[in-house]
Design a protein around this motif. Sequence first.
Motif, PDB file in Angstrom:
ATOM      1  N   ARG A  74      33.991  35.769 -31.587  1.00  0.00           N
ATOM      2  CA  ARG A  74      34.433  34.610 -32.318  1.00  0.00           C
ATOM      3  C   ARG A  74      35.928  34.458 -32.175  1.00  0.00           C
ATOM      4  N   SER A  75      36.322  33.246 -32.199  1.00  0.00           N
ATOM      5  CA  SER A  75      37.747  32.950 -32.190  1.00  0.00           C
ATOM      6  C   SER A  75      38.195  32.582 -33.600  1.00  0.00           C
ATOM      7  N   ASN A  76      39.479  32.589 -33.777  1.00  0.00           N
ATOM      8  CA  ASN A  76      40.046  32.232 -35.071  1.00  0.00           C
ATOM      9  C   ASN A  76      40.147  30.717 -35.213  1.00  0.00           C
ATOM     10  N   ARG A  77      40.059  30.255 -36.449  1.00  0.00           N
ATOM     11  CA  ARG A  77      40.341  28.852 -36.739  1.00  0.00           C
ATOM     12  C   ARG A  77      41.846  28.632 -36.576  1.00  0.00           C
ATOM     13  N   PRO A  78      42.260  27.411 -36.294  1.00  0.00           N
ATOM     14  CA  PRO A  78      43.709  27.153 -36.198  1.00  0.00           C
ATOM     15  C   PRO A  78      44.428  27.557 -37.489  1.00  0.00           C
ATOM     16  N   LYS A  79      45.538  28.249 -37.348  1.00  0.00           N
ATOM     17  CA  LYS A  79      46.397  28.686 -38.453  1.00  0.00           C
ATOM     18  C   LYS A  79      45.695  29.626 -39.428  1.00  0.00           C
ATOM     19  N   ASP A  80      44.699  30.381 -38.936  1.00  0.00           N
ATOM     20  CA  ASP A  80      43.976  31.330 -39.784  1.00  0.00           C
ATOM     21  C   ASP A  80      43.757  32.607 -38.967  1.00  0.00           C
ATOM     22  N   PHE A  81      44.097  33.746 -39.530  1.00  0.00           N
ATOM     23  CA  PHE A  81      43.951  35.004 -38.799  1.00  0.00           C
ATOM     24  C   PHE A  81      42.511  35.511 -38.807  1.00  0.00           C
ATOM     25  N   ARG A  82      41.657  34.948 -39.668  1.00  0.00           N
ATOM     26  CA  ARG A  82      40.280  35.435 -39.786  1.00  0.00           C
ATOM     27  C   ARG A  82      39.353  34.712 -38.808  1.00  0.00           C
ATOM     28  N   ALA A  83      38.461  35.477 -38.178  1.00  0.00           N
ATOM     29  CA  ALA A  83      37.467  34.881 -37.292  1.00  0.00           C
ATOM     30  C   ALA A  83      36.125  34.725 -38.001  1.00  0.00           C
ATOM     31  N   SER A  84      35.915  35.468 -39.080  1.00  0.00           N
ATOM     32  CA  SER A  84      34.638  35.405 -39.800  1.00  0.00           C
ATOM     33  C   SER A  84      34.318  33.974 -40.207  1.00  0.00           C
ATOM     34  N   ALA A  85      33.081  33.608 -39.943  1.00  0.00           N
ATOM     35  CA  ALA A  85      32.550  32.285 -40.306  1.00  0.00           C
ATOM     36  C   ALA A  85      33.277  31.134 -39.616  1.00  0.00           C
ATOM     37  N   SER A  86      34.022  31.415 -38.568  1.00  0.00           N
ATOM     38  CA  SER A  86      34.737  30.339 -37.882  1.00  0.00           C
ATOM     39  C   SER A  86      33.769  29.445 -37.110  1.00  0.00           C
ATOM     40  N   GLY A  87      32.660  30.042 -36.631  1.00  0.00           N
ATOM     41  CA  GLY A  87      31.720  29.279 -35.820  1.00  0.00           C
ATOM     42  C   GLY A  87      32.236  29.014 -34.412  1.00  0.00           C
ATOM     43  N   LEU A  88      33.416  29.537 -34.093  1.00  0.00           N
ATOM     44  CA  LEU A  88      34.022  29.327 -32.779  1.00  0.00           C
ATOM     45  C   LEU A  88      33.610  30.469 -31.856  1.00  0.00           C
ATOM     46  N   LEU A  89      32.469  30.303 -31.225  1.00  0.00           N
ATOM     47  CA  LEU A  89      31.892  31.372 -30.399  1.00  0.00           C
ATOM     48  C   LEU A  89      32.296  31.206 -28.941  1.00  0.00           C
ATOM     49  N   ASP A  90      32.584  32.311 -28.290  1.00  0.00           N
ATOM     50  CA  ASP A  90      32.955  32.313 -26.880  1.00  0.00           C
ATOM     51  C   ASP A  90      32.125  33.392 -26.191  1.00  0.00           C
ATOM     52  N   TYR A  91      31.120  32.963 -25.445  1.00  0.00           N
ATOM     53  CA  TYR A  91      30.244  33.912 -24.764  1.00  0.00           C
ATOM     54  C   TYR A  91      30.720  34.224 -23.349  1.00  0.00           C
ATOM     55  N   LYS A  92      31.793  33.585 -22.893  1.00  0.00           N
ATOM     56  CA  LYS A  92      32.221  33.739 -21.505  1.00  0.00           C
ATOM     57  C   LYS A  92      33.307  34.779 -21.311  1.00  0.00           C
ATOM     58  N   ASN A  93      34.129  35.015 -22.297  1.00  0.00           N
ATOM     59  CA  ASN A  93      35.295  35.886 -22.133  1.00  0.00           C
ATOM     60  C   ASN A  93      35.132  37.193 -22.888  1.00  0.00           C
ATOM     61  N   ILE A  94      34.081  37.926 -22.575  1.00  0.00           N
ATOM     62  CA  ILE A  94      33.811  39.185 -23.254  1.00  0.00           C
ATOM     63  C   ILE A  94      34.338  40.330 -22.392  1.00  0.00           C
ATOM     64  N   ASP A  95      35.178  41.139 -22.996  1.00  0.00           N
ATOM     65  CA  ASP A  95      35.776  42.284 -22.324  1.00  0.00           C
ATOM     66  C   ASP A  95      34.730  43.401 -22.225  1.00  0.00           C
ATOM     67  N   LEU A  96      34.409  43.821 -21.017  1.00  0.00           N
ATOM     68  CA  LEU A  96      33.396  44.866 -20.835  1.00  0.00           C
ATOM     69  C   LEU A  96      33.802  46.190 -21.472  1.00  0.00           C
ATOM     70  N   LYS A  97      35.096  46.395 -21.699  1.00  0.00           N
ATOM     71  CA  LYS A  97      35.526  47.593 -22.424  1.00  0.00           C
ATOM     72  C   LYS A  97      34.944  47.579 -23.840  1.00  0.00           C
ATOM     73  N   MET A  98      34.867  46.397 -24.436  1.00  0.00           N
ATOM     74  CA  MET A  98      34.290  46.274 -25.781  1.00  0.00           C
ATOM     75  C   MET A  98      32.808  46.629 -25.770  1.00  0.00           C
ATOM     76  N   ILE A  99      32.105  46.186 -24.756  1.00  0.00           N
ATOM     77  CA  ILE A  99      30.683  46.494 -24.635  1.00  0.00           C
ATOM     78  C   ILE A  99      30.499  48.011 -24.493  1.00  0.00           C
ATOM     79  N   THR A 100      31.317  48.625 -23.660  1.00  0.00           N
ATOM     80  CA  THR A 100      31.246  50.073 -23.458  1.00  0.00           C
ATOM     81  C   THR A 100      31.513  50.821 -24.761  1.00  0.00           C
TER      82      THR A 100
END
Length: 103
Positions: A1-27
């Motif tokens: 999830r991405s952050n809403r504009p001018k908000d540090f929280r990503a929770s409940a933002s609904g801004l999902l990005d399935y393309k830019n996932i760092d494989l280090k995170m998956i590992t």
Amino acid sequence: RSNRPKDFRASASGLLDYKNIDLKMITIAFEVARKAKLQSAGFDFLYKNNIPVISEISYGFPAYMVHESPGYWDTSLKFHPGHIYPQDAIIEDVIHNVESDHS
């Protein structure tokens, strides 16, 4: 999830990005799940000095986020395209484990 504009929280933002996932995170997520013996979990990551670090682990997560993704990685980091509901993956794991115990 991405952050809403001018908000540090990503929770409940609904801004999902399935393309830019760092494989280090998956590992890291697979490693932690294995060590903690987690069958199903959601991981939130942040970067600290360009290194992904876990900021939250949750036993609950919205199923639609998993289903709407274009696929999933297995523990060998092989990507499998297609949609799946997490409930179906959980049941498949349970069936596999039961069958393995009776072999």
